[in-house]
Design an enzyme around this catalytic site. Sequence first.
Site, short mmCIF file in Angstrom:
data_model
loop_
_atom_site.label_atom_id
_atom_site.label_comp_id
_atom_site.label_asym_id
_atom_site.label_seq_id
_atom_site.Cartn_x
_atom_site.Cartn_y
_atom_site.Cartn_z
CD GLN A 1 -2.69 -1.09 2.62
OE1 GLN A 1 -2.70 -2.12 3.28
NE2 GLN A 1 -3.31 0.00 3.04
CG PHE B 1 -8.27 -6.00 3.99
CD1 PHE B 1 -9.42 -5.41 3.47
CD2 PHE B 1 -7.88 -7.23 3.51
CE1 PHE B 1 -10.16 -6.06 2.48
CE2 PHE B 1 -8.61 -7.88 2.51
CZ PHE B 1 -9.75 -7.29 2.00
CD GLU C 1 -0.92 2.70 6.87
OE1 GLU C 1 -2.06 2.27 7.07
OE2 GLU C 1 -0.51 3.77 7.35
NE ARG D 1 -7.52 6.85 11.91
CZ ARG D 1 -8.19 7.82 11.30
NH1 ARG D 1 -9.44 8.08 11.64
NH2 ARG D 1 -7.63 8.54 10.36
NE ARG E 1 -12.66 -1.88 4.97
CZ ARG E 1 -13.26 -2.60 4.05
NH1 ARG E 1 -13.15 -3.91 4.02
NH2 ARG E 1 -14.00 -2.02 3.12
CB THR F 1 -4.32 10.84 13.16
OG1 THR F 1 -3.31 9.84 13.15
CG2 THR F 1 -5.70 10.18 13.15
CB ALA G 1 -6.00 7.32 6.44
CD GLU H 1 -9.44 3.25 7.61
OE1 GLU H 1 -8.68 2.72 8.42
OE2 GLU H 1 -9.33 4.45 7.29
N1 LUZ Z 1 -2.68 5.11 8.47
C1 LUZ Z 1 -1.96 6.12 8.98
C2 LUZ Z 1 -4.00 5.04 8.67
O1 LUZ Z 1 -0.75 6.12 8.81
N2 LUZ Z 1 -2.57 7.10 9.65
C3 LUZ Z 1 -3.89 7.11 9.88
O2 LUZ Z 1 -4.40 8.02 10.51
C4 LUZ Z 1 -4.64 6.03 9.38
N3 LUZ Z 1 -5.95 5.96 9.60
C5 LUZ Z 1 -6.62 4.93 9.14
C6 LUZ Z 1 -5.97 3.94 8.44
N4 LUZ Z 1 -4.68 3.99 8.20
MO1 MOS Z 2 -5.28 1.40 6.49
S1 MOS Z 2 -5.85 0.54 8.18
O1 MOS Z 2 -3.99 0.84 5.72
O2 MOS Z 2 -6.27 2.53 5.91
#
Ligand code: LUZ
Ligand code: MOS
Length: 774
Positions: A215, A246, A250, A328, A360, A458, A527, A730
């Site tokens: 991702q 999901f 990331e 979060r 997610r 965030t 996010a 999400e």
């Molecule tokens: N990833 C991130 C996320 O690095 N920061 C976030 O605030 C976030 N929120 C949801 C899913 N992935």
């Molecule tokens: Mo995310 S939990 O990779 O939006």
Amino acid sequence: MHNNTNNKILDTKLNAVSKSIKKSIKNLDSYTHVRGESLYVDDVNIRQGTFHAVVFDSPKGHGIIKNIDYSKARALEGVERIFTYKDVPGKNEIGGIIADEPLFAENEVHFWGMPIALIVAETEFIARKARALIEIDIEELPVIITAKEAKAKGSFINAPRSFSLGDSDKAFNKCDYIFEGETFSNGQEHLYIEAQGAYAEPLENGNIKITSSTQGPTAVQKTVAQVLDVAMHKIEVDVTRLGGGFGGKEDQATPWAVMAALATFHLNQSVKLILNRHDDLRMTGKRHPYESTYKIGLTKDLKILAYQCEFLQNSGAAADLSPAIAERTLFHATNSYYVPNVTTKVLSCKTNLPPNTAFRGFGGPQGMFVIESAIAKAAHHIGVPPRDIQEANLLDENDTFSYGQIAKKVEAKNTWSTAKSVYNIEALERDISEFNNNNSAFKKGLSFMPITFGISFTNTPMNHARALVHIYLDGSVGISTAAVEMGQGVNTKMMQIAANVFSIPIEHIKIETTNTTRVANTSPSAASSTADLNGKATLMACNSLVERLKIVASEILNAQENDLKLKDESVYINDKKSDLTWTELISAAMLRRVALTENAHYATPEIHFDKTKEKGHPFAYHVYGTAITTTTVDCTRGTYEFDSVKIVHDYGKSMSKGIDLGQVEGALIQGIGWMTMEEIAYNKDGRLLSNALSTYKVPDIFSVPKRVEVIPVETDGNEMAILKSKAVGEPPLMYGIGAYFALQNAIKAFNSKYDMKFHAPMTPEKVLMGLYEN
Ligand code: LUZ
Ligand code: MOS
């Protein structure tokens, strides 16, 4: 920056021109999916001589490595080389937020499944065989499995964080009811369909190209450069699409790409590393389990006056994204409710599990589960339906969140009351009590689940994206963005945007792979913000091109630019079709040496957050919704079905109704799975027991609700959302939390002595025990 006038023009156009597109659009990737033609990492055409790699990982949860004997493995015919931390030319470090995670273990292993070495061989089969020949001697150390144990031992990732609003200590003195309790929510396996993997190939001059199922292409590029001690420009990362992410890709797609690149660096040969399902399940982190304690105080009229909560996050053996996820959790600790006095605190607890990671919802669901538990418990003891407490505390316009943001364009009450009326809650509740009165072997339960989810990373600096748009000389269009397609349909949305701005058929638009050489320094696709950020950048680039093309057209047509419009592959003057077509216009622009390429950068305006005060305005906007879940429990067996989930969801103005509905349905089922049947289990030594699909149960076609209804609440949408079409990835996962409470209520209907449990997932075993306890 983003141009409101153009946005408005576009919106009008969207409404007029593309009603049909908006209605009928489906995920355009489905075309290649159903033919089996979609390309994933494992489908890359590998070069002749490509090596295949397998990771050798720790067979213990925690310990000192006394000795590793690789000699038998090395001697196996077809084994090329085995790489360890000693082969890392740069830093043996992959931590993104905190530098606390080695690529390969050095002297100590911190979790079962921690990578120790990479075996590179002519075939994967040989590499696997070699792995079995490695002998390792580990002196075991004590293993911490739970967050509570970690807290008791003072084992943390970083310093705790705490948000507060009002004065919760004082406010409890004014409460008529006070309840305290503990909750647990378990982890969750991502189970992306495509396992983690990467393919690295050497280019000239020591440059390396990596095809990765990530991702976050930039995260891969940056980490490879750091580990290899080379400049980032020597590393190219390319992503066609993922078979699901999901959140699991990331951050945690990175190590495998780095390992493949490290081997390529040394061998000057292509290397492919794809985890099989067992290796993936064992080596990668999951959603964070949370153990939490809360105290909630209410007045007689059911207003929540005070709320305190301490979240213990089971972070695993390294930080990974845990600090951001913890944050979060605090942002969403009060879900859809206004609570004037709140104190929340989160501790990221270091344990000997694989580093847990984004999933997610990113800590939000864990926070929301706790306040829903607190409300359910309060309702049980006060003797009112939980929905009375929920309804009495729903967010209103201009309410303040604990982090200082003022709630605007709030749809909490709107989605709630719409759900109540369109789904005829009185009739639903009547049917359920009638059923429960007439049946003893089966009982039904119902729950309401409102959601409020903040949209934006965030971490404010991450909220930006770019788009590179080429119009080719035949009028076809190619677009590169930072967006990674992982099944969520973001490529289709990008195509819709360009097709609408240029007013050409969607078939004339192509979305290119996500590649760090075309779009650099990107945030991950995460996010829920990918379509917003990359879509806005695409919109800006396309609008700039249109402005440029209008100048050309005005010269050709001898007309004012302001009177011109691109419509249905032609240029219109004052809403009248001219002879000038889109392709002719592009040819003319070429002859006039007008640039047919544009690059645009979008950064979300207005957002900010001050971590020293824990106050600010971190979210561009919020997404709202309400779900009503009904379940039927088989009181002989403890098994259950979900009869229906009826949702009123705030899409804003959905630009892709089919895709967005798919996101809501998929997220809902994933949320229900997390809350009910997906049970991650480690033994006391830290070995994953739920290490296969036979022991880790995910929702299948037989366990999805018999009926899922989703209706949009009619709202204006939000300017900060792409075409006012709100982020949808999400937020709907958290509707699944309603499943947990519907089950609690069904059990109560059978066993009036049932003492409600707040320990997810609510598996059939737990239901059965609850039915017959006390
Ligand atoms: N990833 C991130 C996320 O690095 N920061 C976030 O605030 C976030 N929120 C949801 C899913 N992935
Ligand atoms: Mo995310 S939990 O990779 O939006």
